[in-house]
Write a protein that holds these residues in place. Structure first.
Motif, PDB file in Angstrom:
ATOM      1  N   PHE A   1      50.777 -22.261 -24.315  1.00  0.00           N
ATOM      2  CA  PHE A   1      49.631 -21.398 -24.611  1.00  0.00           C
ATOM      3  C   PHE A   1      50.073 -19.990 -24.998  1.00  0.00           C
ATOM      4  N   ASN A   2      51.002 -19.450 -24.250  1.00  0.00           N
ATOM      5  CA  ASN A   2      51.482 -18.094 -24.521  1.00  0.00           C
ATOM      6  C   ASN A   2      52.726 -17.849 -23.676  1.00  0.00           C
ATOM      7  N   ALA A   3      53.109 -16.593 -23.521  1.00  0.00           N
ATOM      8  CA  ALA A   3      54.313 -16.259 -22.766  1.00  0.00           C
ATOM      9  C   ALA A   3      54.132 -16.422 -21.259  1.00  0.00           C
ATOM     10  N   SER A   4      52.901 -16.699 -20.821  1.00  0.00           N
ATOM     11  CA  SER A   4      52.623 -16.772 -19.384  1.00  0.00           C
ATOM     12  C   SER A   4      52.179 -18.143 -18.898  1.00  0.00           C
ATOM     13  N   VAL A   5      51.717 -19.009 -19.799  1.00  0.00           N
ATOM     14  CA  VAL A   5      51.113 -20.278 -19.376  1.00  0.00           C
ATOM     15  C   VAL A   5      51.626 -21.436 -20.230  1.00  0.00           C
ATOM     16  N   ILE A   6      52.158 -22.459 -19.569  1.00  0.00           N
ATOM     17  CA  ILE A   6      52.459 -23.731 -20.216  1.00  0.00           C
ATOM     18  C   ILE A   6      51.955 -24.857 -19.314  1.00  0.00           C
ATOM     19  N   THR A   7      51.555 -25.964 -19.929  1.00  0.00           N
ATOM     20  CA  THR A   7      51.043 -27.119 -19.187  1.00  0.00           C
ATOM     21  C   THR A   7      51.797 -28.374 -19.602  1.00  0.00           C
ATOM     22  N   PHE A   8      52.171 -29.176 -18.615  1.00  0.00           N
ATOM     23  CA  PHE A   8      52.784 -30.478 -18.859  1.00  0.00           C
ATOM     24  C   PHE A   8      51.803 -31.569 -18.447  1.00  0.00           C
ATOM     25  N   ASP A   9      51.623 -32.576 -19.317  1.00  0.00           N
ATOM     26  CA  ASP A   9      50.769 -33.725 -19.030  1.00  0.00           C
ATOM     27  C   ASP A   9      51.559 -35.008 -19.243  1.00  0.00           C
ATOM     28  N   SER A  10      51.513 -35.896 -18.273  1.00  0.00           N
ATOM     29  CA  SER A  10      52.050 -37.239 -18.468  1.00  0.00           C
ATOM     30  C   SER A  10      50.938 -38.091 -19.062  1.00  0.00           C
ATOM     31  N   ILE A  11      51.194 -38.669 -20.245  1.00  0.00           N
ATOM     32  CA  ILE A  11      50.160 -39.378 -21.004  1.00  0.00           C
ATOM     33  C   ILE A  11      50.373 -40.888 -20.906  1.00  0.00           C
ATOM     34  N   LEU A  12      49.359 -41.602 -20.440  1.00  0.00           N
ATOM     35  CA  LEU A  12      49.400 -43.060 -20.390  1.00  0.00           C
ATOM     36  C   LEU A  12      49.320 -43.609 -21.804  1.00  0.00           C
ATOM     37  N   SER A  13      50.309 -44.394 -22.202  1.00  0.00           N
ATOM     38  CA  SER A  13      50.396 -44.832 -23.597  1.00  0.00           C
ATOM     39  C   SER A  13      49.242 -45.733 -24.014  1.00  0.00           C
ATOM     40  N   SER A  14      48.744 -46.558 -23.113  1.00  0.00           N
ATOM     41  CA  SER A  14      47.757 -47.571 -23.488  1.00  0.00           C
ATOM     42  C   SER A  14      46.437 -46.987 -23.947  1.00  0.00           C
ATOM     43  N   ASN A  15      46.043 -45.829 -23.391  1.00  0.00           N
ATOM     44  CA  ASN A  15      44.756 -45.249 -23.791  1.00  0.00           C
ATOM     45  C   ASN A  15      44.808 -43.724 -23.945  1.00  0.00           C
ATOM     46  N   SER A  16      46.002 -43.151 -23.862  1.00  0.00           N
ATOM     47  CA  SER A  16      46.222 -41.721 -24.077  1.00  0.00           C
ATOM     48  C   SER A  16      45.504 -40.828 -23.071  1.00  0.00           C
ATOM     49  N   THR A  17      45.181 -41.354 -21.902  1.00  0.00           N
ATOM     50  CA  THR A  17      44.610 -40.531 -20.845  1.00  0.00           C
ATOM     51  C   THR A  17      45.719 -39.819 -20.076  1.00  0.00           C
ATOM     52  N   VAL A  18      45.345 -38.767 -19.362  1.00  0.00           N
ATOM     53  CA  VAL A  18      46.305 -37.971 -18.602  1.00  0.00           C
ATOM     54  C   VAL A  18      46.512 -38.591 -17.231  1.00  0.00           C
TER      55      VAL A  18
END
Length: 457
Positions: free
Chosen positions: A420-437
């Motif tokens: 997002f910027n110099a202060s915020v990043i987000t990691f998401d593990s994505i389920l391949s079968s339906n692209s949900t988090v």
């Protein structure tokens, strides 16, 4: 019987590539039917296949592709520009081949230079200035990132341990991310294609071609960066080095196996766990200097991520020796260095599962949240899908209090980073079968880490 790939000259003088087919039982692949005939032959031609892009240098993108035709008498070229109807810039490259694994045909690479960040570029490539690839496009992110809030983050995908089997859902999910978001970089943390698991073991180069063709709709639209895993070591890493010439490709071995780059405000240090990184090694000296420089450049590139193939922290039951025997050795070699230079995240594959830690140092979580982390977060991301089933086993949480989350079951998955910027990043593990988090966490910083090294414990 013929070799798996054999160049023959037909009686009419037409060059053919002939592949000896195998049975589904031999390849272990239940996803794709194989022809029952002994040989499948195609006329050698200049059609571009398996197109993929690599960050070659700042503002330079390398296009790499395959043809069945040997182009020793031609010079490969790419036409590119900011409009699909005005490909006014031209770049020439070179063609090459290799023999390991029965490889036939040619690979071609061309560096497209003078590129600007945040500009969409269109390109097409050819080896004979006649038969061009279809026009494709990509957009580069700048190396730096805004200090203010950004509504549309830069998206970076990570995969690990992915082959041509059990990976179709991951490929489809990544394709969806390319279409629906601004994902503009894909990073592979080793174990690429699993060609060494396919028979005949001395003649399996077709697996690399199939793997790269499976990814083409993704990797022809964004840079595809990698580091090697143990499954690339067959034939002394020949297929890896030829298909994926990373930025250090011109250097002498073993330096060709590690590199770094800046993208979307993140400095990526890509190293090889398959080569010596013990104290006094050439690679550890390089990692040290790279992280020192990245730490000093935090004002411009505020995030630092290290990518390797093997785990420093993990908790698999099935692969307990990797976690209880191997990982402590790797921590002895690297953990102090990662801590000293304020590395934000270490990402690896190797174990065919997903898990992540709290900020941790010396096996002790420094906190139970991700606000102004006081240590590195470690992510295992090796569940993209391959010939081996994913690993659903984990040590009980009480034995690994530093673990923050882990996956469940045998499902395949990939990792998404949103900057997002110099202060915020987000990691998401994505389920391949339906692209949900499946899992998500956000690192939120109120201050940029000091460029001064942390003291070691």
């Amino acid at each position: 019987m013929m070799d798996l790939w054999q160049l023959v000259i037909a009686t009419v003088g037409v060059a053919l590539l002939c592949r000896e087919t195998t049975t589904a039982e031999e390849t272990g692949n239940s996803e794709r039917p194989l022809e029952s005939a002994e040989h499948v032959c195609t006329q050698a031609d200049s059609t571009a296949r398996a197109m993929h892009l690599i960050l070659s240098a700042p503002n330079v993108v390398k296009a790499v592709w395959y043809t069945t035709m040997n182009s020793s008498s031609n010079v490969p070229l790419c036409e590119y520009g900011a409009s699909s109807s005005a490909l006014s810039q031209h770049a020439a490259g070179h063609s090459y081949s290799y023999t390991a694994g029965g490889f036939l045909g040619s690979l071609h690479e061309v560096n497209m230079s003078g590129l600007a960040a945040s500009v969409s570029y269109f390109y097409r490539c050819s080896i004979d200035n006649s038969t061009f690839s279809s026009v494709k496009s990509f957009t580069l992110q700048p190396g730096t990132v805004s200090t203010g809030q950004t509504e549309t983050p830069a998206i970076i995908g990570f995969i690990g341990d992915m082959g041509i089997i059990n990976s179709a859902e991951t490929v489809a999910s990544l394709q969806g991310a390319v279409s629906s978001s601004n994902m503009q970089l894909l990073i592979h943390a080793g174990d690429i294609s699993y060609a060494d698991n396919h028979k005949p073991y001395d003649n399996n180069s077709f697996v690399w071609l199939e793997f790269m063709e499976n990814l083409e709709t993704i990797t022809s639209r964004m840079p595809y960066m990698s580091c090697p895993g143990n499954h690339e070591s067959q034939f002394e890493f020949a297929a890896y080095l030829n298909w994926l010439p990373m930025p250090n490709a011109a250097k002498a071995s073993p330096a060709i196996f590690w590199h770094s780059f800046d993208y979307a405000g993140v400095h990526f240090t890509m190293f090889s766990t398959e080569h010596d990184f013990s104290n006094g090694s050439q690679q550890l000296s390089w990692i040290t200097e790279d992280l020192r420089a990245a730490s000093a450049n935090r004002d411009a590139v505020p995030w630092v991520v290290v990518v390797g193939h093997r785990s420093l922290y993990c908790s698999s039951l099935i692969e307990i020796s990797r976690c209880d025997t191997e990982a402590p050795v790797y921590r002895t070699q690297l953990e102090d260095l990662l801590h000293q230079y304020n590395v934000d995240v270490y990402i690896n594959g190797h174990n065919h599962q997903y898990e992540r830690t709290f900020p941790v140092y010396k096996q002790k979580a420094t906190q139970s949240n991700f606000t102004d982390p006081q240590a590195t977060v470690y992510i295992v991301n090796g569940a993209a899908g391959n010939v081996h089933p994913n690993d659903p086993s984990y040590l009980p949480g009480g034995l690994v209090p530093w673990r923050a989350a882990h996956g469940y079951g045998l499902e395949t998955s990939w990792l998404r980073l949103s900057v997002f910027n110099a202060s915020v990043i987000t990691f998401d593990s994505i389920l391949s079968s339906n692209s949900t988090v499946l899992d998500s966490f956000t690192i939120d910083r109120t201050v940029t880490p000091s460029s001064q090294p942390r003291p070691q414990a």
